[in-house]
Every structure is written in structure tokens, then in C-alpha cells.
Design a protein around this motif. Structure first.
Motif, mmCIF file in Angstrom:
data_model
loop_
_atom_site.group_PDB
_atom_site.id
_atom_site.type_symbol
_atom_site.label_atom_id
_atom_site.label_comp_id
_atom_site.label_asym_id
_atom_site.label_seq_id
_atom_site.Cartn_x
_atom_site.Cartn_y
_atom_site.Cartn_z
ATOM 1 N N PHE A 1 6.302 11.123 1.539
ATOM 2 C CA PHE A 1 6.697 11.122 0.129
ATOM 3 C C PHE A 1 7.432 9.832 -0.235
ATOM 4 O O PHE A 1 7.166 9.226 -1.282
ATOM 5 C CB PHE A 1 7.585 12.335 -0.158
ATOM 6 N N MET A 2 8.346 9.392 0.630
ATOM 7 C CA MET A 2 9.071 8.152 0.364
ATOM 8 C C MET A 2 8.116 6.957 0.334
ATOM 9 O O MET A 2 8.309 6.015 -0.439
ATOM 10 C CB MET A 2 10.172 7.950 1.409
ATOM 11 N N GLY A 3 7.085 7.003 1.177
ATOM 12 C CA GLY A 3 6.093 5.924 1.184
ATOM 13 C C GLY A 3 5.203 5.916 -0.039
ATOM 14 O O GLY A 3 4.545 4.919 -0.319
ATOM 15 N N LYS B 1 10.120 16.344 8.348
ATOM 16 C CA LYS B 1 10.431 14.913 8.294
ATOM 17 C C LYS B 1 9.175 14.103 7.968
ATOM 18 O O LYS B 1 9.248 13.091 7.256
ATOM 19 C CB LYS B 1 11.016 14.460 9.627
ATOM 20 N N GLU B 2 8.030 14.544 8.476
ATOM 21 C CA GLU B 2 6.776 13.835 8.201
ATOM 22 C C GLU B 2 6.451 13.853 6.707
ATOM 23 O O GLU B 2 6.017 12.844 6.135
ATOM 24 C CB GLU B 2 5.632 14.466 8.998
ATOM 25 N N GLU B 3 6.669 14.999 6.074
ATOM 26 C CA GLU B 3 6.427 15.102 4.629
ATOM 27 C C GLU B 3 7.387 14.207 3.852
ATOM 28 O O GLU B 3 7.000 13.556 2.872
ATOM 29 C CB GLU B 3 6.583 16.556 4.174
ATOM 30 N N LEU B 4 8.650 14.169 4.290
ATOM 31 C CA LEU B 4 9.639 13.308 3.632
ATOM 32 C C LEU B 4 9.243 11.839 3.749
ATOM 33 O O LEU B 4 9.306 11.086 2.759
ATOM 34 C CB LEU B 4 11.025 13.544 4.244
ATOM 35 N N ASP B 5 8.835 11.411 4.957
ATOM 36 C CA ASP B 5 8.438 10.010 5.153
ATOM 37 C C ASP B 5 7.220 9.659 4.299
ATOM 38 O O ASP B 5 7.161 8.578 3.683
ATOM 39 C CB ASP B 5 8.129 9.760 6.633
ATOM 40 N N VAL C 1 0.853 -1.193 0.000
ATOM 41 C CA VAL C 1 0.000 0.000 0.000
ATOM 42 C C VAL C 1 0.887 1.240 0.000
ATOM 43 O O VAL C 1 1.766 1.394 0.855
ATOM 44 C CB VAL C 1 -0.933 0.004 1.227
ATOM 45 N N LEU C 2 0.669 2.118 -0.969
ATOM 46 C CA LEU C 2 1.431 3.359 -1.069
ATOM 47 C C LEU C 2 0.677 4.482 -0.371
ATOM 48 O O LEU C 2 -0.550 4.574 -0.459
ATOM 49 C CB LEU C 2 1.670 3.729 -2.536
ATOM 50 N N THR C 3 1.406 5.329 0.319
ATOM 51 C CA THR C 3 0.784 6.464 1.001
ATOM 52 C C THR C 3 0.453 7.561 -0.013
ATOM 53 O O THR C 3 0.992 7.588 -1.126
ATOM 54 C CB THR C 3 1.729 7.029 2.075
ATOM 55 N N ASP C 4 -0.431 8.459 0.390
ATOM 56 C CA ASP C 4 -0.771 9.593 -0.473
ATOM 57 C C ASP C 4 0.403 10.564 -0.509
ATOM 58 O O ASP C 4 1.000 10.882 0.534
ATOM 59 C CB ASP C 4 -2.013 10.313 0.055
#
Length: 715
Positions: free
Chosen positions: A640-642, A634-638, A285-288
Motif C-alpha cells: 500500500f505504501m508503495g 506487513k506485506e499489505e502495508l508495504d 513505478v508504483l505498486t498495485d
């Protein structure tokens, strides 16, 4: 128009009811307009595939743009085709049934033998050879004769004569066979038989009616085909039934074959091109994907230039003797309307000083105008105007008068950035920058070689350890098999248990048994008086004492062994830690030798991602470089990587790069977040204080760029 899989391809019509301010996406080379970004990307992806054919040359396996270029070059060659030969060549092409190569050979041969009116060549005139032009073809029963006009040096006709074909000196045709091929393809609409376009036929009075011979031949072919069909229809019912059964069996066979091919079809090997990735039920499952921030003060199309200029000034700050400044301060300074902002003045001055030291054309102009060596807050605009005069770029020269009057701050942001770009382009060509780049490249190569050598040595050690562990495991396995087969010094007790013991174990067992015997002997002396309870208590006490002594003798050695193992483990951990620190040190040293900033990678839509060393944000650049955004937490980076799909080539490479740089990027993001929090707290404090005391404007963190001081200024 390029052919799609050798067939005509029609471009899309523009959408109806387009509004003036509506956001649309246009394909650069076809001018097609799309409202939906996904449809635009799909069409771009189609144009990038090698399925296109050049209509004029017949070249295949081209992209759409390559086919367009090929057609453009072919058109340029066709334009070189002599005008006087167009009409006779079109007459030869019309209704010809020859193949292309045969048609080209036939036309070339005829043009060599039968010269057309208007052709320029040489002919014999009174025992000399002179240039001439064919004015008229005089047909003779035996051979052609030509009326020619003699041409002088000024290309004027000075006289007329009639000559035979033997007196003419035929030149090589002024075009190649490829040009003739392209001309035939471009001027025809059908190739079986060849039929030229109606416009060309009308222009050169060429008949468009099919010749009788060709018409009769086509009619006979149609009649032959009709007879065949009638013969097939006139067959008996049995034949029809057999034919239908055969067709049914063939169709069943084809269906079975297709099913087998589907089963045999190999699964897709990922990663593939991101736009071709198909989702399946087994995919993680990919995050938004988080929406990036776009709160820039400069216009959106200027963000890239702003980043490039700031990155250059930050990376070459020591060479420029320019104290580093943040991207926010630089953006605020560029947008500020005051003409004497210290940060802007010091940045221009640092670049101009480096240009003067290089001693080029700019230095010569400065010397002629007898400018003072020291650049100040008052005189820096004069030096800048001198530079713009030397460059003499019309777009920038229009701003010289405004800058000279002291109104630099009133220039448009785009104009300010363009001036910076020209300054940086000039500085990059100086000897000082080139020498530093050469030095950094050499040092980076040395550091990379050191890093690579250590990696090879580490891999060699791991391989050796792996081989040793394998040998030890093999030895243990052999020993175990030997013991299982009754080999070695193995003693079996009467009850069938293993009795193999080393020297220490035998000594401990003997000590235990002797002590037990001694305790039990002492208990025998009082056998008459104490037969029941005391005997049991004595035995228990003796057993306990013997167990404690044995445990103490074993625990000392085990403790030493554990202590030794701990020391070895601590030593290994320390060595591992030192290696990691050394690797990080090498990475930092390589980064210090700045050559250029490269993007982290691209996502499936070809958007580029940038991370600059001195700014704690990840910048996103759209595929057409018209839109920018950024992630700052960091939350945005995580998140995005997801959202990155590793089935795609681009997103897999981007995610791998982000994982390698994860710790460093997170530290930068967290550092920036703390700095922003401190600025907000300070801003609130200033606001609260301003309700009691009127605080100066420059106390606000948003105006921090006004307090900039160049601590590395080169006087």
C-alpha cells in the motif's frame, strides 16, 4: 441553477436501464447518478472548484454548494417581495434597456412616487393618522388621487375615503435593493433588453411583443452592420490580397507567440491536489494497491459505529473499571443472539455505573424507582430500560419491551449499536470524563513542550558541532596552504622529499639508524672471513629487528588512540540510543493520554485510513463512510505504501505519517498475525480432539468472548 463560469450549466441525465441491485454513485446536492466511480469523483471535484456563480445575486468564485446556498437564500428573500408590487414591477422590467443598477433605481423611485393598489400605509384622517390600504388609483390631470380603505386593529376595512397624494404618509419600501436585483434576475430570461419569462407574462397579462420604437432601433442597428459588411466586401482585389497577407502574418505571429508561451510555461510544482496529478516517464513505478479485506460480521454501514464504541471502551477502560477486550470479541458478542452475554452486560453496566455516579437526571430516576445499588446479570436490563425511558428517543423506545422481557440478544445489530452510542454520548458529558480529558490535555501539552524543548536543544548542539567542524576544516585548509607555500618548520631533504617529523618520529628514525650502524659494525669485524653471505644475512636481521622495535613503539600509542576513539564512539552511540529511547518513552506517554483517535490521512479518492492502538489492523473508510475494509499484514502495508503517489498532497501526507509510525504499526500487525496463527492451531486441535471426545462448544477460539471476565469490576 448556479452558473458555470457565468454560463448556464446542465446536469447529467440519469443512466438508462438501471437495475434495482446495481451499485451506483449519486451526488448528494444535484442527485446525479454515475455508474463509474472515477467519473463521479471528477464531477465532485468540479463542484468543489471556485468557478461557480450565483444566478440571482451575481456572486462569483463560489463552489457549487455555496452557489446553491446563495441562490436558496436569495429565493427566500424574493418570496418576501410584496405580492401587490409584483405586477407593476414586471411591467417596468419588460423590454427595459437600462443596466441593472439603473433599472433598480428607476423602479424604486417610481414605486415611491406612484403607489400601487393593495399597498398598506398611513394617511391623515380628520387631523389624525390612521392605517389604510389603497383600493384604487384615481388618475387626475395634475396629481394622483387614491381611494383608500381604513384598517382597524383586526386588519379589517371599516370605511372608504378618497385622499390626495399629499395626505398619504409614504413608508420605506419593504425590501432592499439586493432583493429587487434578485427578483429581476430570477424573473427574466434575457437582459439586453430585459425580457421576463413567458409564464410570468401570461400570468400578469404583460405584452410579449417588442415595442415599435425598440424594433426600429434594432433594425437600424442591423442595417448599419449590414452596410459595413457590404463596404468591406466591395473593396478591390488588392485590398483583399493585402488583408489575407495581413491575416496570414497575424496567424503566424500568434502561432510563434503560443510556442514561446509553451516554452516559457513553468513546470508544475508538486505536490498538488491528487486528482490533478499527471503521470510522466520519470515517475517511479508504483505498486498495485492491495484489495482490503471486508469480512465483517456486522452490516457494512455499522462498522464505523462498532469501531467508535469499541475504541471508547478500550481508551476509557480504567475510568469505566472495565477490563479491555478485543475488537473481534466485541463484534462476536454484538452479533450473538444470547441475551445474557457477560461482555455485553459488563460493558453496559460499567457505563451505567458511571452515569449513576455523575448524579444527573438518570440518577434521579434510579433513586425514585429505588433500584438496588449493585447491577447484576439479572438486573442490568432494567437499568438499561430506565435509561431509554429517560432519553425518550422514539427509535429506541420501541425496543424497551423486548429488552424488559429478557430478549436483548434478539434486537437488530443496528439497534444494539444505537443504544451504545446514546450511552456513550451521555457519558462523554459527565464530569468524570471531562476531568480526565482536561487532565490528559494538560499532561499532553507538558510532554509535547518537553519533547519540543529537547528537539530545540538537539538542533542547537548540531548547529554548534557543524560550526566547529567548519572552523577546524578552515584551519586545516589554511595550514595546508601555508605548508604548500614553504611556511612552518618544514625540512626538505637532498632528494627533495619532505623531512618534517615530530619528536617521536625523529627518535624512532635515530634509533633505527644507530641500530643499523651497530649491526653493520659488528659485521665489519668478520670482514675477512665472511664477505658475502653472512654480511647480507646480518644486515637483513638487523633491519628486521629495528623495524619490529619501531613498530612496537608506534603500535602502543596507536592502540591507545584507537581504544580511546572506540570509547568515545561507544559513548556517543549510547547517548544516541538513550535519546532515542527517551523519545519513544515520551511518544508512549503522550499516546497513553488518550483524547481522541485521528485518522492517519486520506488517499487521492478521499478514503480515510485509521489505526487503533489496541488492534493490529489498518482500517479503510470510504469517502462517503458507507464501505469499510482493512489491511492486516506487513506485506499489505508495504504494498500500500508503495502505491501512494507523493505528487499528490493527500497521499504524500499519508505516506509521511505511515513512515513515522511504520515500526509501531508493523509490530502490531505481526503481533496480531501470530495471535491469529495460534488461534487457528488451537481451533484445529479442538477439531481433532472432537473426533475422539465430544468437546464443549466454548473451547473454540471463535467463542472466546463467552469466557470474558471483568477483572477491574467496580463493586
Amino acid at each position: 441553477m448556479p452558473l458555470y463560469k457565468r454560463k448556464p450549466f446542465h446536469l447529467l441525465e440519469p443512466p438508462q436501464d438501471l437495475e434495482p441491485e446495481e451499485t451506483v454513485y449519486q451526488v448528494r446536492f444535484t442527485k446525479e447518478i454515475f455508474r463509474d466511480y472515477k467519473e463521479y469523483l471528477n464531477r465532485i471535484n468540479l463542484y468543489r472548484h471556485r468557478v461557480w456563480t450565483c444566478k440571482f445575486t451575481g456572486k462569483t468564485n463560489l463552489t457549487y454548494e455555496e452557489a446553491l446556498v446563495s441562490e436558496q437564500r436569495a429565493t427566500e428573500k424574493i418570496q418576501q417581495f410584496p405580492e401587490e408590487l409584483v405586477a407593476p414591477v414586471l411591467h417596468m422590467i419588460q423590454f427595459s434597456t437600462l443596466r441593472l443598477m439603473d433599472l433598480v433605481k428607476t423602479i424604486s423611485k417610481k414605486l415611491q412616487e406612484n403607489l400601487a393598489e393593495g399597498a398598506e400605509l398611513y394617511a391623515r384622517k380628520e387631523q389624525s393618522i390612521c392605517p389604510c390600504k389603497i383600493l384604487r388609483v384615481l388618475k387626475d390631470s395634475e396629481k394622483n388621487r387614491y381611494e383608500v380603505g381604513w384598517i382597524d386593529k383586526d386588519k379589517k376595512i371599516t370605511g372608504h375615503s378618497t385622499v390626495s397624494s399629499d395626505d398619504l404618509i409614504k413608508k420605506k419600501l419593504p425590501y432592499g435593493r439586493e432583493v429587487l436585483k434578485s427578483f429581476i434576475r430570477e424573473s427574466t430570461s434575457q437582459n439586453g433588453p430585459w425580457i421576463i419569462h413567458e409564464k410570468l407574462a401570461k400570468k400578469f397579462n404583460i405584452s410579449t411583443e417588442l415595442p415599435m420604437e425598440l424594433q426600429d432601433e434594432m433594425d437600424s442597428q442591423d442595417e448599419h452592420l449590414g452596410n459595413k459588411k457590404e463596404m468591406k466586401r466591395g473593396g478591390s482585389g488588392t485590398k483583399k490580397r493585402k488583408r489575407s497577407e495581413t491575416e496570414n502574418s497575424k496567424s503566424l505571429h500568434m502561432i510563434k507567440k503560443a510556442l514561446k508561451e509553451e516554452k516559457k510555461q513553468e513546470p508544475i510544482k508538486y505536490p498538488i491536489d491528487d486528482l490533478l496529478v499527471k503521470s510522466s516517464a520519470n515517475d517511479p513505478v508504483l505498486t498495485d494497491r492491495p484489495a482490503p479485506m471486508r469480512d465483517f460480521r456486522v452490516p457494512m454501514d455499522c462498522v464505523g459505529d462498532l469501531l467508535m464504541i469499541w475504541d471508547f471502551c478500550s481508551s476509557f477502560s480504567k475510568l469505566l473499571h472495565l477490563w479491555p477486550f478485543s475488537l473481534e470479541d466485541f463484534e462476536n458478542a454484538i452479533c450473538h443472539k444470547d441475551s445474557n452475554v457477560t461482555l455485553i452486560m459488563e460493558t453496559h453496566s460499567a457505563i451505567i455505573r458511571l452515569l449513576i455516579k455523575d448524579g444527573g437526571d438518570y440518577y434521579t430516576v434510579i433513586q425514585k424507582k429505588k433500584r438496588k445499588a449493585k447491577i447484576t446479570l439479572i438486573t442490568w436490563a432494567e437499568y438499561l430500560c430506565d435509561f431509554l425511558e429517560v432519553k425518550d428517543i422514539p427509535e429506541l423506545s420501541t425496543h424497551i419491551a423486548t429488552i424488559r422481557r429478557g430478549h436483548y440478544g434478539l434486537l437488530e445489530i443496528r439497534a444494539k449499536l444505537n443504544i451504545f452510542q446514546e450511552l456513550i454520548a451521555e457519558v462523554l458529558a459527565t464530569n468524570a470524563v471531562r476531568d480526565q480529558l482536561d487532565r490528559y490535555i494538560e499532561q499532553r501539552q507538558e510532554l509535547a513542550a518537553t519533547k519540543r524543548g529537547e528537539a530545540i536543544e538537539e538542533a542547537r548542539k548540531r548547529k554548534e558541532e557543524k560550526e566547529l567542524n567548519k572552523v577546524e576544516s578552515d584551519v586545516k585548509e589554511v595550514r595546508g596552504k601555508t605548508l604548500a607555500n614553504g611556511g612552518g618548520k618544514l625540512q626538505i631533504s637532498e632528494n627533495g622529499s619532505s623531512g618534517k617529523q615530530n619528536g617521536m618520529e625523529k627518535l624512532d628514525v635515530d634509533a633505527l639508524s644507530s641500530k643499523r650502524k651497530k649491526i653493520s659494525g659488528n659485521g665489519d669485524k668478520g670482514k675477512d672471513a665472511m664477505k658475502s653471505k653472512k654480511e647480507k644475512v646480518g644486515r637483513k636481521a638487523g633491519d628486521k629487528l629495528a623495524d619490529e622495535e619501531a613498530r612496537e613503539s608506534l603500535s602502543d600509542k596507536e592502540h591507545n588512540k584507537v581504544k580511546k576513539q572506540r570509547k568515545e564512539k561507544d559513548k556517543e552511540n549510547q547517548e544516541k540510543k538513550n535519546k532515542e529511547q527517551w523519545k519513544e518513552h515520551l511518544e508512549r506517554e503522550i499516546e497513553k493520554r488518550f483524547v481522541r483517535t485521528n485518522p492517519l490521512g486520506k488517499d487521492k479518492n478521499y478514503n480515510r485510513y485509521w489505526f487503533f492502538r489496541r488492534d493490529g489492523r489498518i482500517f479503510i473508510e470510504s469517502s462517503d463512510s458507507k464501505e469499510w475494509g482493512y489491511y492486516s499484514s506487513k506485506e499489505e502495508l508495504d504494498a500500500f505504501m508503495g502505491s501512494l503517489n507523493v505528487k499528490g498532497e493527500r497521499e504524500k501526507a499519508l505516506k509521511r505519517h505511515l513512515e513515522r509510525q511504520y515500526q509501531r504499526i508493523c509490530l502490531a500487525l505481526q503481533k496480531r498475525s501470530k495471535s491469529i496463527a495460534q488461534k487457528i492451531a488451537l481451533d484445529e486441535a479442538v477439531l481433532r480432539r472432537s473426533t475422539r471426545v465430544r468437546a464443549p462448544r466454548r473451547d473454540s477460539p471463535a467463542m472466546a468472548f463467552l469466557k470474558y471476565v471483568n477483572k477491574w469490576k467496580d463493586n
